[in-house]
Scaffold this active site. Structure first.
Site, PDB file in Angstrom:
ATOM      1  N   MET A  30     -79.455 -36.346  36.308  1.00 38.02           N
ATOM      2  CA  MET A  30     -78.008 -36.127  36.247  1.00 38.02           C
ATOM      3  C   MET A  30     -77.435 -36.165  37.664  1.00 38.02           C
ATOM      4  O   MET A  30     -76.341 -35.666  37.919  1.00 38.02           O
ATOM      5  CB  MET A  30     -77.703 -34.794  35.568  1.00 38.02           C
ATOM      6  N   LEU A  33     -79.258 -35.533  43.709  1.00 40.69           N
ATOM      7  CA  LEU A  33     -80.713 -35.607  43.841  1.00 40.69           C
ATOM      8  C   LEU A  33     -81.253 -34.607  44.865  1.00 40.69           C
ATOM      9  O   LEU A  33     -80.648 -34.389  45.910  1.00 40.69           O
ATOM     10  CB  LEU A  33     -81.121 -37.030  44.254  1.00 40.69           C
ATOM     11  N   GLU A  35     -85.271 -32.623  46.275  1.00 40.26           N
ATOM     12  CA  GLU A  35     -86.679 -32.970  46.543  1.00 40.26           C
ATOM     13  C   GLU A  35     -87.495 -33.159  45.272  1.00 40.26           C
ATOM     14  O   GLU A  35     -88.422 -33.967  45.248  1.00 40.26           O
ATOM     15  CB  GLU A  35     -87.323 -31.879  47.395  1.00 40.26           C
ATOM     16  N   GLY A  36     -87.171 -32.391  44.237  1.00 41.58           N
ATOM     17  CA  GLY A  36     -87.880 -32.535  42.954  1.00 41.58           C
ATOM     18  C   GLY A  36     -87.739 -33.963  42.444  1.00 41.58           C
ATOM     19  O   GLY A  36     -88.717 -34.617  42.059  1.00 41.58           O
ATOM     20  N   HIS A  37     -86.489 -34.486  42.470  1.00 37.03           N
ATOM     21  CA  HIS A  37     -86.261 -35.874  42.031  1.00 37.03           C
ATOM     22  C   HIS A  37     -87.015 -36.856  42.922  1.00 37.03           C
ATOM     23  O   HIS A  37     -87.554 -37.853  42.459  1.00 37.03           O
ATOM     24  CB  HIS A  37     -84.766 -36.224  42.089  1.00 37.03           C
ATOM     25  N   LYS A 184     -89.336 -25.161  44.281  1.00 34.19           N
ATOM     26  CA  LYS A 184     -88.142 -25.734  44.917  1.00 34.19           C
ATOM     27  C   LYS A 184     -87.048 -25.914  43.877  1.00 34.19           C
ATOM     28  O   LYS A 184     -87.319 -26.343  42.746  1.00 34.19           O
ATOM     29  CB  LYS A 184     -88.487 -27.086  45.545  1.00 34.19           C
ATOM     30  N   SER A 186     -82.448 -26.555  43.720  1.00 34.26           N
ATOM     31  CA  SER A 186     -81.189 -26.594  44.474  1.00 34.26           C
ATOM     32  C   SER A 186     -80.505 -25.228  44.449  1.00 34.26           C
ATOM     33  O   SER A 186     -79.655 -24.918  45.271  1.00 34.26           O
ATOM     34  CB  SER A 186     -80.257 -27.679  43.943  1.00 34.26           C
ATOM     35  N   ARG A 187     -80.910 -24.388  43.481  1.00 35.68           N
ATOM     36  CA  ARG A 187     -80.278 -23.062  43.369  1.00 35.68           C
ATOM     37  C   ARG A 187     -80.811 -22.075  44.413  1.00 35.68           C
ATOM     38  O   ARG A 187     -80.212 -21.015  44.592  1.00 35.68           O
ATOM     39  CB  ARG A 187     -80.520 -22.490  41.977  1.00 35.68           C
TER      40      ARG A 187
HETATM   41  O1  PAF Z   1     -83.293 -33.111  33.449  1.00 29.25           O
HETATM   42  C1  PAF Z   1     -82.186 -33.695  33.490  1.00 29.25           C
HETATM   43  O2  PAF Z   1     -81.634 -33.971  34.538  1.00 29.25           O
HETATM   44  C2  PAF Z   1     -81.492 -34.067  32.188  1.00 29.25           C
HETATM   45  O3  PAF Z   1     -81.711 -33.097  31.211  1.00 29.25           O
HETATM   46  C3  PAF Z   1     -81.858 -35.464  31.671  1.00 29.25           C
HETATM   47  C4  PAF Z   1     -83.316 -35.537  31.283  1.00 29.25           C
HETATM   48  C5  PAF Z   1     -81.541 -36.508  32.719  1.00 29.25           C
HETATM   49  C6  PAF Z   1     -81.034 -35.786  30.419  1.00 29.25           C
HETATM   50  O4  PAF Z   1     -79.680 -35.774  30.672  1.00 29.25           O
END
Ligand code: PAF
Length: 280
Positions: A30, A33, A35-37, A184, A186-187
């Site tokens: 969503m 972004l 570090e997890g992403h 980790k 963002s909160r």
């Molecule tokens: O984990 C997330 O960011 C959301 O729940 C996802 C999997 C992108 C679905 O909107």
């Protein structure tokens, strides 16, 4: 990096990639972004020919009193991070594109939702499952990457993949931790200095619980012990401490059964709600 806003364009490219026998790794997000992403993207880069990242704040998974409008968004910053990590395609659809016509269906998640975070968020995982199913049809990935920090989301999506016979491999990516064990998030920036020093105790409590289970202690006793330990050793307000089977997220009746377990916690500090878990 190519950016697509249109479903038709993304689908066309995915089809072409598949025809060219390229493996597609997909990281749905969503946005905003962190570090997890980045860890998910790096893992996808290593294991696939191309990586697709989606950014879509999905209104369907927010309850009426939740923060859909206030959800942080910064597409320029996200684009920079995605480019730096050499994402091949960024899929960034508008809400009107994703929910173009009146929806005729909604995926109803029936299991794995009445515990942990799902207990207080009715309908949340229906929204997640529905949008993820849509994204899967658009991106047509071989491998999809989800973080174990949201272990309940992983459990729900593994159920979705099994139930609908999707030819998709879900890769569980381990939670990234600070040097002192704090997961980790963002909160974490919302923690005061004192809370930040104390917060790794949540992970310590989970490890204590795991240790006791491995030594054969009764689940109910361990649950009570860990909850009491958190209440006595931290100022956090405990929201839940649960020990369940994983990924079925059912009550554990027999610890001698060879099944994976999850010990999961949610606790509230003055401004930050933290979650963490261990699966073993
Ligand atoms: O984990 C997330 O960011 C959301 O729940 C996802 C999997 C992108 C679905 O909107």
């Amino acid at each position: 990096m190519k950016i697509f806003h249109s479903i038709a364009e993304m689908q066309k490219v995915s089809q072409e990639l598949r025809q060219a026998h390229k493996t597609i790794g997909f990281v749905p997000t969503m946005g905003f972004l962190h570090e997890g992403h980045e860890t998910l993207i790096k893992e996808a880069k290593q294991q696939n020919d191309v990586v697709v990242l989606s950014i879509f704040v999905n209104p369907l998974q927010f309850g009426p009193n939740e923060d859909f409008d206030a959800y942080p968004r910064d597409i320029k910053r996200d684009e920079t991070i995605a480019r730096k990590l050499k994402v091949d395609y960024l899929f960034y659809p508008a809400t009107e594109e994703m929910y173009k016509s009146e929806r005729a269906t909604l995926i109803k998640v029936e299991k794995r939702v009445d515990v942990l975070c799902g207990k207080n968020r009715p309908g949340h995982f229906d929204g997640v499952a529905t949008v993820v199913m849509k994204l899967f049809q658009i991106v047509m990935p071989h491998n999809v990457y989800f973080g174990m920090k949201d272990a309940q989301q992983v459990a729900v999506l593994e159920g979705l993949i099994t139930d609908y016979h999707l030819l998709i491999n879900l890769v569980r990516v381990n939670t990234v931790r600070e040097h002192d064990g704090l997961a980790k998030s963002s909160r974490n920036v919302y923690l005061t200095e004192e809370e930040r020093t104390e917060a790794p105790s949540l992970y310590r409590a989970l490890l204590l619980g795991k240790d006791k289970i491995l030594k054969g202690e009764e689940i109910d006793n361990v649950t009570q012990f860990v909850a009491k330990w958190i209440n006595e050793n931290t100022q956090a307000q405990l929201e839940y401490l649960e020990i369940l089977s994983y990924p079925t997220l059912a009550k554990v009746t027999d610890t001698k059964k060879q099944e994976s377990l999850i010990i999961a916690v949610a606790a509230k500090y003055s401004k930050a709600r933290l979650i963490d878990n261990i699966v073993f």
